[in-house]
Design a protein around this motif. Structure first.
Motif, PDB file in Angstrom:
ATOM      1  N   PHE A 220       1.107  -0.994  -0.198  1.00  0.00           N
ATOM      2  CA  PHE A 220       0.164   0.552   0.034  1.00  0.00           C
ATOM      3  C   PHE A 220       0.726   1.364  -0.315  1.00  0.00           C
ATOM      4  N   GLN A 221       0.642   2.291  -0.950  1.00  0.00           N
ATOM      5  CA  GLN A 221       2.052   3.168  -1.266  1.00  0.00           C
ATOM      6  C   GLN A 221       1.021   4.150  -0.906  1.00  0.00           C
ATOM      7  N   VAL A 222       2.440   4.248   0.085  1.00  0.00           N
ATOM      8  CA  VAL A 222       1.305   6.174   0.378  1.00  0.00           C
ATOM      9  C   VAL A 222       1.841   7.002   0.412  1.00  0.00           C
ATOM     10  N   GLY A 223       1.716   8.179  -0.110  1.00  0.00           N
ATOM     11  CA  GLY A 223       2.881   9.593   0.012  1.00  0.00           C
ATOM     12  C   GLY A 223       2.991  10.239   1.082  1.00  0.00           C
ATOM     13  N   PHE A 224       2.804  10.221   1.851  1.00  0.00           N
ATOM     14  CA  PHE A 224       2.543  11.022   3.714  1.00  0.00           C
ATOM     15  C   PHE A 224       3.341  10.170   4.537  1.00  0.00           C
ATOM     16  N   PRO A 225       3.604  11.061   5.191  1.00  0.00           N
ATOM     17  CA  PRO A 225       4.470  10.937   5.945  1.00  0.00           C
ATOM     18  C   PRO A 225       4.306   9.722   7.057  1.00  0.00           C
ATOM     19  N   PRO A 226       4.628   9.020   8.148  1.00  0.00           N
ATOM     20  CA  PRO A 226       4.198   7.943   9.572  1.00  0.00           C
ATOM     21  C   PRO A 226       3.352   9.239  10.468  1.00  0.00           C
ATOM     22  N   GLY A 227       2.516   8.184  10.562  1.00  0.00           N
ATOM     23  CA  GLY A 227       1.887   9.280  12.268  1.00  0.00           C
ATOM     24  C   GLY A 227       1.015  10.470  12.143  1.00  0.00           C
ATOM     25  N   GLY A 228       0.783  11.016  10.395  1.00  0.00           N
ATOM     26  CA  GLY A 228      -0.027  12.171   9.859  1.00  0.00           C
ATOM     27  C   GLY A 228      -1.874  11.199  10.028  1.00  0.00           C
ATOM     28  N   ASN A 229      -2.568  11.914   9.547  1.00  0.00           N
ATOM     29  CA  ASN A 229      -4.012  11.894   9.626  1.00  0.00           C
ATOM     30  C   ASN A 229      -3.922  10.616   8.287  1.00  0.00           C
ATOM     31  N   ILE A 230      -3.350  10.996   6.759  1.00  0.00           N
ATOM     32  CA  ILE A 230      -3.763  10.271   5.938  1.00  0.00           C
ATOM     33  C   ILE A 230      -2.760   8.274   6.112  1.00  0.00           C
ATOM     34  N   ASP A 231      -1.879   8.689   6.903  1.00  0.00           N
ATOM     35  CA  ASP A 231      -0.802   7.396   7.512  1.00  0.00           C
ATOM     36  C   ASP A 231      -1.812   6.431   8.128  1.00  0.00           C
ATOM     37  N   TYR A 232      -2.468   8.088   9.691  1.00  0.00           N
ATOM     38  CA  TYR A 232      -3.656   6.441  10.232  1.00  0.00           C
ATOM     39  C   TYR A 232      -4.918   5.813   9.211  1.00  0.00           C
ATOM     40  N   VAL A 233      -4.825   6.924   8.594  1.00  0.00           N
ATOM     41  CA  VAL A 233      -6.655   6.177   7.595  1.00  0.00           C
ATOM     42  C   VAL A 233      -5.734   4.906   6.712  1.00  0.00           C
ATOM     43  N   ALA A 234      -4.561   5.014   6.227  1.00  0.00           N
ATOM     44  CA  ALA A 234      -3.859   4.075   5.003  1.00  0.00           C
ATOM     45  C   ALA A 234      -3.744   3.067   6.618  1.00  0.00           C
ATOM     46  N   ARG A 235      -3.257   2.598   7.540  1.00  0.00           N
ATOM     47  CA  ARG A 235      -2.773   1.834   8.083  1.00  0.00           C
ATOM     48  C   ARG A 235      -4.449   1.079   8.785  1.00  0.00           C
ATOM     49  N   LEU A 236      -5.027   2.273   9.107  1.00  0.00           N
ATOM     50  CA  LEU A 236      -6.298   1.363   9.620  1.00  0.00           C
ATOM     51  C   LEU A 236      -6.836   0.868   8.170  1.00  0.00           C
TER      52      LEU A 236
END
Length: 324
Positions: free
Chosen positions: A34-50
Motif C-alpha cells: 500500500f503506497q502512501v505518499g505522506f509521512p508516518p503519524g499523520g492523518n493520511i497514514d492513520y487512515v491507510a493503516r486502519l
C-alpha cells in the motif's frame, strides 16, 4: 430417477463451469503493498493503516503500508506505477491527484492511474484565532474586505486543500488575503492558536472540537450544507448564505495502476467497500473526524476525481498559484 439427455448436459455444463468461475475469482498470492505518499503519524497514514488492518483478513494476505514521502505525494504514485498491474500494489488517493497536475512535474501520465474507490470524506472547517476577535463568517468577510489584502490566512502549504479552500472562498466572497503557508497542518494550526494568523481553512481533525470547546480557536463554519454531528454548534457555510460553489471537502481513496485485471479490481473494490462499512473502520474514521464514504463503482470514483481535477485546476489557474 432418470435424467433426460438435455438435463444431463446442463448439469455437466454447470459442473464444468463452476471450477472455471472459481479459478476466475482473483485472490492475492502474496502481501499487498500500500503506497502512501505522506509521512508516518499523520492523518493520511492513520487512515491507510486502519484500512490495511481491516483488509488483511478480508484478502487473506497482509497489506503493508509503505510511506514514500516527497514531491507532494508523487513518489508514492510513481512507485505504484512501477509495480506490475496485478493487484498486489495499491496506492492512497487524495486531493493531491487533482491538484498536482497543475503544480508540480508529475513524472507519470495521469492516464496510467485507475481510481478504484473513495474511502472517506474529510470536512473542511473555517476557523479564526481568538485574538482576531472574529466571531462569524460575515465578520470575517467584512474584516478581510476592509483589510484590503492584509488579513492573514495560514495553511498547510502551497496547493494544499487548506490553501485552495481559502483561494476559492476569497474569490467567491470578493476579498484578497495574505497567504502564510507552513509545512503541514500542524504548524498552521499552531500559528492560528498562537494568534500569529487571523484565519485558516483546515481539514477536520480530532483535536479541533476540543480546541473550539476550550475557546482556543473559534469555529466559523463547516464548508458544506449541513452541520457536523461531531461539532453541532458550528454553523454550516450554507447558513451564512453561501451555496454549493464554495462547499469544500477533502477526500481519501484508493487507486490502482491502469491495466489491473478486472477480477483483481472487483475483488479489491468489494473488500475495501466491506472494510469501510465495517464497525471498526467507521468508528476509527469518525474518531479522526472523517466520514466513511464508498463510491458506487470505480467508474463513479474516476468521474469524481476528474471533476475535482477540473474544479481545482480552475482555481489554481485563476489564482496564479505555483509551487515553490
Amino acid at each position: 430417477m432418470t435424467l433426460h439427455r438435455r438435463g444431463l448436459l446442463a448439469l455437466t455444463a454447470g459442473a464444468l463451469a463452476a471450477p472455471r468461475l472459481a479459478r476466475a475469482a482473483w485472490a492475492p498470492d502474496r502481501p499487498i503493498s500500500f503506497q502512501v505518499g505522506f509521512p508516518p503519524g499523520g492523518n493520511i497514514d492513520y487512515v491507510a493503516r486502519l484500512l490495511a488492518k481491516e483488509l488483511t483478513p478480508r484478502l487473506g494476505q497482509s497489506v503493508v503500508v509503505e510511506n514514500r514521502t516527497g514531491a507532494s505525494g508523487n513518489l508514492a504514485t510513481q512507485a505504484m506505477l512501477r509495480a506490475p498491474a496485478d493487484g498486489h500494489t495499491i496506492g492512497f488517493a487524495a486531493i493531491h491527484l487533482a491538484t498536482n497536475p497543475f503544480l508540480v512535474p508529475l513524472g507519470y501520465d495521469p492516464a496510467e492511474i485507475d481510481p478504484l474507490t473513495q474511502i472517506g470524506d474529510v470536512p473542511v472547517l473555517f476557523l479564526a484565532s481568538t485574538a482576531s476577535g472574529l466571531r462569524d463568517v460575515a465578520a470575517a468577510v467584512a474584516a478581510a474586505k476592509e483589510a484590503k489584502g492584509d488579513i492573514t490566512f495560514s495553511s498547510g502549504g502551497i496547493g494544499t486543500s487548506s490553501h485552495l479552500a481559502a483561494e476559492l472562498f476569497a474569490r467567491r466572497a470578493g476579498f484578497t488575503f495574505t497567504h502564510v503557508p507552513f509545512r503541514g497542518g500542524g504548524p498552521s494550526m499552531q500559528a492560528l492558536l498562537a494568534g500569529q494568523t487571523a484565519l485558516s481553512f483546515t481539514v477536520a481533525e480530532a483535536a479541533i472540537p476540543e480546541n473550539v470547546a476550550a475557546g482556543k480557536i473559534r469555529g466559523l463554519a463547516v464548508m458544506q450544507r449541513e452541520r457536523l454531528a461531531a461539532m453541532p454548534d458550528m454553523p454550516s457555510i450554507a447558513e451564512a448564505g453561501y451555496g454549493p460553489e464554495v462547499f469544500i471537502s477533502s477526500w481519501h481513496g484508493v487507486m490502482l495502476r491502469a491495466g489491473t485485471p478486472q477480477p483483481a479490481r472487483e475483488r479489491l473494490f468489494a473488500a475495501i467497500a466491506d472494510a469501510v462499512r465495517g464497525p471498526e473502520m467507521v468508528q476509527g474514521l469518525r474518531r479522526a473526524a472523517i466520514e466513511p464514504a464508498v463510491s458506487e463503482s470505480p467508474a463513479a470514483f474516476k468521474a469524481f476525481v476528474q471533476s475535482e481535477t477540473e474544479r481545482w485546476g480552475k482555481v489554481i489557474r485563476e489564482a496564479g498559484i505555483t509551487a515553490q
